[in-house]
Design an enzyme around this catalytic site. Structure first.
Site, PDB file in Angstrom:
ATOM      1  N   VAL A 151      13.737  59.502 -69.356  1.00 27.37           N
ATOM      2  CA  VAL A 151      14.985  60.234 -70.290  1.00 27.37           C
ATOM      3  C   VAL A 151      15.426  59.587 -71.398  1.00 27.37           C
ATOM      4  O   VAL A 151      16.132  58.391 -71.205  1.00 27.37           O
ATOM      5  CB  VAL A 151      16.105  60.746 -69.243  1.00 27.37           C
ATOM      6  CG1 VAL A 151      17.090  61.566 -69.986  1.00 27.37           C
ATOM      7  CG2 VAL A 151      15.418  61.201 -68.005  1.00 27.37           C
ATOM      8  N   ILE A 155      17.598  54.840 -74.442  1.00 29.18           N
ATOM      9  CA  ILE A 155      19.188  54.952 -74.014  1.00 29.18           C
ATOM     10  C   ILE A 155      19.133  54.610 -72.596  1.00 29.18           C
ATOM     11  O   ILE A 155      18.578  55.462 -71.962  1.00 29.18           O
ATOM     12  CB  ILE A 155      19.595  56.336 -74.606  1.00 29.18           C
ATOM     13  CG1 ILE A 155      19.506  56.595 -75.959  1.00 29.18           C
ATOM     14  CG2 ILE A 155      21.072  56.464 -73.939  1.00 29.18           C
ATOM     15  CD1 ILE A 155      19.770  57.914 -76.276  1.00 29.18           C
ATOM     16  N   GLY A 206       3.119  59.082 -83.978  1.00 30.59           N
ATOM     17  CA  GLY A 206       2.963  58.369 -82.516  1.00 30.59           C
ATOM     18  C   GLY A 206       4.084  59.118 -81.589  1.00 30.59           C
ATOM     19  O   GLY A 206       4.267  58.688 -80.555  1.00 30.59           O
ATOM     20  N   LYS A 224      13.598  66.530 -69.083  1.00 34.93           N
ATOM     21  CA  LYS A 224      14.597  65.203 -69.141  1.00 34.93           C
ATOM     22  C   LYS A 224      15.918  65.968 -68.715  1.00 34.93           C
ATOM     23  O   LYS A 224      16.653  65.452 -68.189  1.00 34.93           O
ATOM     24  CB  LYS A 224      14.602  64.912 -70.469  1.00 34.93           C
ATOM     25  CG  LYS A 224      13.336  64.200 -70.888  1.00 34.93           C
ATOM     26  CD  LYS A 224      13.406  63.927 -72.442  1.00 34.93           C
ATOM     27  CE  LYS A 224      11.863  63.230 -72.858  1.00 34.93           C
ATOM     28  NZ  LYS A 224      11.809  63.279 -74.254  1.00 34.93           N
TER      29      LYS A 224
END
Ligand code: HSE
Length: 463
Positions: A151, A155, A206, A224
């Site tokens: 997710v 972070i 990418g 997510k």
């Protein structure tokens, strides 16, 4: 005796003792994330060891292409093309699943759990679709499945929800949680690129999934969001409940019109708990340009969380990328090496399994939303009069109307209408009616106006 019951954490053991027992990691997949994980672990080996009190060593990798593996990993690593040999190998402590997909990956992760391995994965699709089964299996076997990299990659939002914000009743979680789509929207806004050209750029960098449809149709963000919601609200992973819209139908012209009106268009994921139930949505929306999330550009992600005690908090960082994801995968490995996740008492339980059976929250009734409507017309004067009449007949309130001049004599003009909140049951027939108005060219565009928190805490101008 107190002293007798104390067990030193690995971090407090002597370096000599620690060095005897490295955490032995088997890597499933050596693509973008797998190679990044090997690279960062190797580069920062001594630093990570000093912080962890124990070495973390990738001792085995399972790949499809042996030649590619030898170009990435050193000779000390055993390379196999048999992933089942890796997940059942007695000398592997932790299986890191970074191969992607949901069929073979599910089988391998369940097999690894059955063999008592800890698991780290960055595979949000796998957990969104099969997480309930996987976490239950891990719980029964007494092992952990850690997934910080799944997710908003760099972070540490899973850790923030489970640990930093643990005292809070979470009211909502919202954010920009797909790097590819945010990169595309940013390129459309700042360079005026069309959708297809912007997607090509994202793929070249990418950021996109192997199948980029998952990025642009909102599915990746929905994966997510369902993991965020499960953590925030202690519910079973609600992937099937997420109402998902993507960004494929957006036009660079709408970015420009929205900017002129003081808004940015972003793909948002929103999980909100209310008295009526749980709202789970992924959709593009117009955000006021001074909203904190409106300033999140390129492939960056940001997640805002509103806790009843903490108030609004904001987490920002790279949303895609090789070493950016590796950073989160290795953080999970460090937790395991330190013993977090190994001892039952210390383990941060996966997704609220600590309280026994998880209770679902019912879906909230469809909330009314304000809309940005845009028509292209060769006769904007007649079109405007007819459009206003159509809105009035449908009982739709109008906040404001904005004509935009055509770029040439032969091009259509644009009419933007910002509505008061309406339900989609009212919107759909209205759009059909607008498409038939005099001189209208193409399909009318409809984009939600964000209803995210726009109090000073969520804006740049915080006085
Ligand atoms: N394709 C994903 C994204 C990668 O663009 O966000 C990180 O999950």
């Amino acid at each position: 005796m107190f002293q007798e019951s104390v067990t030193l954490c690995p971090a407090h053991s002597s370096p000599e003792a620690a060095s005897e027992k490295p955490l032995r990691v088997g890597l499933l997949g050596l693509g973008t994330v797998g190679a990044g994980t090997y690279r960062v672990l190797t580069r920062n080996q001594s630093l990570i060891r000093a912080r962890t009190g124990r070495s973390i060593a990738i001792t085995m990798v399972a790949v499809r292409d042996l030649a590619r593996a030898s170009a990435v990993v050193g000779r000390e690593v055993t390379v196999t093309t048999d992933p089942f040999a890796l997940v059942t190998h007695p000398d592997i402590d932790v299986v890191v699943e970074v191969m992607g997909g949901t069929t073979l990956a599910r089988e391998l992760v369940l097999k690894a759990i059955a063999h008592g391995k800890q698991v780290v994965t960055a595979n949000k699709a796998l957990l969104a679709e099969h997480g309930t089964e996987i976490f239950a299996a891990a719980q029964a076997r007494g092992v952990s499945v850690a997934y910080e990299g799944a997710v908003a990659v760099s972070i540490p939002i899973i850790k923030a929800l489970r640990e930093g914000l643990v005292a809070n009743r979470i009211e909502w979680v919202a954010g920009i949680i797909n790097g590819t789509s945010n990169f595309i929207l940013t390129a459309m806004h700042s360079q005026g690129l069309g959708f297809a050209a912007a997607l090509q750029q994202a793929q070249a960098q990418g950021y996109a999934e192997a199948d980029p449809r998952l990025d642009v149709d909102g599915t990746d963000a929905a994966h997510k969001l369902s993991l965020l919601a499960a953590n925030a609200f202690g519910i079973p992973i609600p992937f099937a409940q997420v109402q998902t819209e993507g960004i494929e139908a957006l036009d660079a012209a709408d970015m420009a019109y929205a900017a002129h009106l003081g808004y940015r268009i972003k793909l948002l994921g929103i999980a909100r708990r209310s008295a009526g139930g749980l709202e789970l949505q992924v959709h593009p929306a117009l955000l006021p340009q001074d909203h904190l999330l409106a300033a999140v550009n390129g492939s960056m992600n940001a997640v805002m969380v509103k806790g009843d005690a903490s108030g609004v908090t904001l987490y920002y960082g790279a949303g895609a990328g090789s070493e950016q994801t590796a950073s989160a995968v290795i953080a999970d490995l460090v937790d395991l090496a330190r013993g977090i996740g190994l001892a039952q008492a210390l383990r941060v339980p996966p997704l609220g399994f600590q309280s026994g059976a998880l209770k679902e929250l019912p879906p909230a009734p469809d909330a009314a939303s304000a809309w940005y409507l845009r028509l292209h017309s060769m006769d904007v004067v007649r079109c405007t009069a007819a459009a206003l009449q159509a809105l009035a007949q449908a009982g739709v309130g109008l906040r404001s109307q904005h004509p935009f001049c055509p770029s040439s004599h032969h091009a259509p003009a644009a009419l933007v209408l910002l509505t008061e909140p309406i339900h989609t049951t009212v919107l759909r027939p209205l759009l059909q009616r607008l498409a038939q108005l005099p001189g209208v060219v193409g399909v009318p565009q409809a984009i939600r106006m964000s209803n995210l928190d726009s109090t000073p805490a969520a804006r740049w101008q915080h006085s």
